[in-house]
Design a protein around this motif. Structure first.
Motif, mmCIF file in Angstrom:
data_model
loop_
_atom_site.group_PDB
_atom_site.id
_atom_site.type_symbol
_atom_site.label_atom_id
_atom_site.label_comp_id
_atom_site.label_asym_id
_atom_site.label_seq_id
_atom_site.Cartn_x
_atom_site.Cartn_y
_atom_site.Cartn_z
ATOM 1 N N ASP A 111 6.373 -6.003 25.888
ATOM 2 C CA ASP A 111 5.637 -5.021 26.658
ATOM 3 C C ASP A 111 6.129 -3.680 26.751
ATOM 4 O OD1 ASP A 111 3.228 -4.804 28.338
ATOM 5 O OD2 ASP A 111 4.917 -4.214 29.719
ATOM 6 N N ARG A 112 5.223 -2.612 26.326
ATOM 7 C CA ARG A 112 5.413 -1.476 26.018
ATOM 8 C C ARG A 112 6.036 -0.705 27.448
ATOM 9 N NH1 ARG A 112 2.357 2.664 22.384
ATOM 10 N NH2 ARG A 112 3.097 1.085 20.940
ATOM 11 N N GLN A 113 4.920 -0.854 28.203
ATOM 12 C CA GLN A 113 5.471 -0.382 29.994
ATOM 13 C C GLN A 113 6.547 -1.012 30.486
ATOM 14 O OE1 GLN A 113 3.476 2.185 31.037
ATOM 15 N NE2 GLN A 113 4.829 2.263 32.717
ATOM 16 N N SER A 117 9.675 1.259 31.480
ATOM 17 C CA SER A 117 10.221 1.202 32.909
ATOM 18 C C SER A 117 11.861 0.993 33.102
ATOM 19 C CB SER A 117 9.574 -0.035 33.761
ATOM 20 O OG SER A 117 9.956 -0.072 35.127
ATOM 21 N N GLU A 118 12.214 0.151 32.147
ATOM 22 C CA GLU A 118 13.697 -0.421 32.056
ATOM 23 C C GLU A 118 14.520 0.828 31.580
ATOM 24 O OE1 GLU A 118 15.408 -3.257 32.009
ATOM 25 O OE2 GLU A 118 13.725 -4.833 32.766
ATOM 26 N N LEU A 123 18.110 5.496 32.459
ATOM 27 C CA LEU A 123 18.446 6.907 32.472
ATOM 28 C C LEU A 123 18.586 7.355 33.968
ATOM 29 C CD1 LEU A 123 15.994 7.976 29.629
ATOM 30 C CD2 LEU A 123 18.369 8.177 29.618
ATOM 31 N N ARG A 124 17.660 7.006 34.890
ATOM 32 C CA ARG A 124 18.010 7.448 36.292
ATOM 33 C C ARG A 124 19.353 7.200 36.599
ATOM 34 N NH1 ARG A 124 13.786 4.896 38.036
ATOM 35 N NH2 ARG A 124 12.575 6.523 37.820
ATOM 36 N N ALA A 150 23.774 4.000 29.046
ATOM 37 C CA ALA A 150 22.626 3.392 29.493
ATOM 38 C C ALA A 150 21.925 2.465 28.452
ATOM 39 C CB ALA A 150 21.719 4.759 29.788
ATOM 40 N N ARG A 151 22.080 2.971 27.112
ATOM 41 C CA ARG A 151 21.551 2.210 25.886
ATOM 42 C C ARG A 151 22.297 0.709 25.960
ATOM 43 N NH1 ARG A 151 21.987 4.969 20.287
ATOM 44 N NH2 ARG A 151 24.168 4.545 20.744
ATOM 45 N N ALA A 152 23.672 0.447 26.288
ATOM 46 C CA ALA A 152 24.193 -0.593 26.493
ATOM 47 C C ALA A 152 23.730 -1.337 27.580
ATOM 48 C CB ALA A 152 25.557 -0.312 26.352
ATOM 49 N N TRP A 153 23.897 -0.660 28.623
ATOM 50 C CA TRP A 153 23.559 -1.394 30.029
ATOM 51 C C TRP A 153 22.243 -2.073 30.139
ATOM 52 C CZ3 TRP A 153 19.875 -0.311 33.901
ATOM 53 C CH2 TRP A 153 19.984 -0.993 34.941
ATOM 54 N N VAL A 154 21.123 -1.477 29.553
ATOM 55 C CA VAL A 154 19.638 -1.729 29.641
ATOM 56 C C VAL A 154 19.570 -3.170 28.982
ATOM 57 C CG1 VAL A 154 18.933 -0.753 27.770
ATOM 58 C CG2 VAL A 154 17.400 -0.922 29.662
#
Length: 237
Positions: A111-113, A117-118, A123-124, A150-154
């Motif tokens: 799901d794109r949305q 959100s993730e 990033l926040r 952030a890219r790893a954590w997500v």
């Protein structure tokens, strides 16, 4: 709850021509382990992390992944709950800050949305949500390292290998890394952190490995890391 991965290795060695970089008879990593990997330049810290991540083959031995449902390697895989290797100078894709964080999620979340959100949430947490739509080229080195975290954590990896990821970062950037690293540990992830300087990130570690004279040594006397109230550095008790 993510599926957890335990790493075991036996008779692990790396040799470059006639030079033996290291030989590790046995190595074990379990869920929620936080390990501080130290050693002089050139002893093989980066090589060991790349071997553990599957990015490099050892001369002898084999890395076994226990309880593994999927393996995610440096954004070449397609799922959460795997192994991620973070380099000191992380590769960035030609696109926006948001695109870089969202890249791996395209394989994990349909799901794109939900993906958006993730990614925005990640990033926040590293303080870069206002730069989400900016091209990655406008970011400083420290900001790029935040994006990499952030890219790893997500992706909620089971194992995160952080290779000098806090080098040359300011205090705020390191603290942002610490927040995400703590969250991963609470989820049961395993962290291996290399750093030439002790800081708030290495203070999370409860185990210490040192590569010296081709051997991997674990400090049996390592206790909780404590901070001197009057200083910004950390010391092992």
């Amino acid at each position: 709850m993510m599926s957890q991965i335990s790493i075991q290795a036996h008779d692990l060695s790396m040799r470059f021509k006639d030079r033996l970089l290291f030989h590790v008879p046995q190595l074990t990593l379990g869920p929620s382990d936080a390990i501080y990997l130290t050693g002089d330049n050139g002893v093989g810290k980066t090589t060991l992390l790349k071997i553990l991540s599957g990015l490099q083959k050892p001369t002898t031995g084999k890395v076994n992944l226990q309880n593994q449902s999927w393996l995610y390697r440096l954004f070449k895989g397609n799922t959460k709950g795997g192994i991620i290797y973070m380099h000191q100078t992380p590769y960035m894709f030609d696109g926006s800050v948001f695109d870089n964080v969202c890249y791996g999620l395209k394989f994990a979340i349909k799901d794109r949305q939900t993906r958006r959100s993730e990614a925005i949430n990640a990033l926040r947490m590293v303080g870069l949500e206002t730069l989400a739509d900016e091209h990655i080229s406008v970011l400083s080195g420290g900001e790029r390292q935040r994006v990499a975290m952030a890219r790893a954590w997500v992706l909620k990896p089971s194992v995160l290998l952080m290779d000098e990821s806090s080098a040359s970062l300011d205090k705020e950037s390191i603290e942002r890394q610490v927040i995400l690293a703590k969250d991963l540990l609470e989820r049961g992830s395993t962290l291996v952190i290399t750093s030439h300087q002790q800081n708030a990130l290495t203070a999370l570690c409860r185990r210490q490995w040192t590569i010296s004279n081709t051997k991997l040594i674990e400090r049996a006397d390592l206790q909780l890391v404590t901070k001197d109230k009057n200083k910004d550095d950390y010391a092992f008790g």
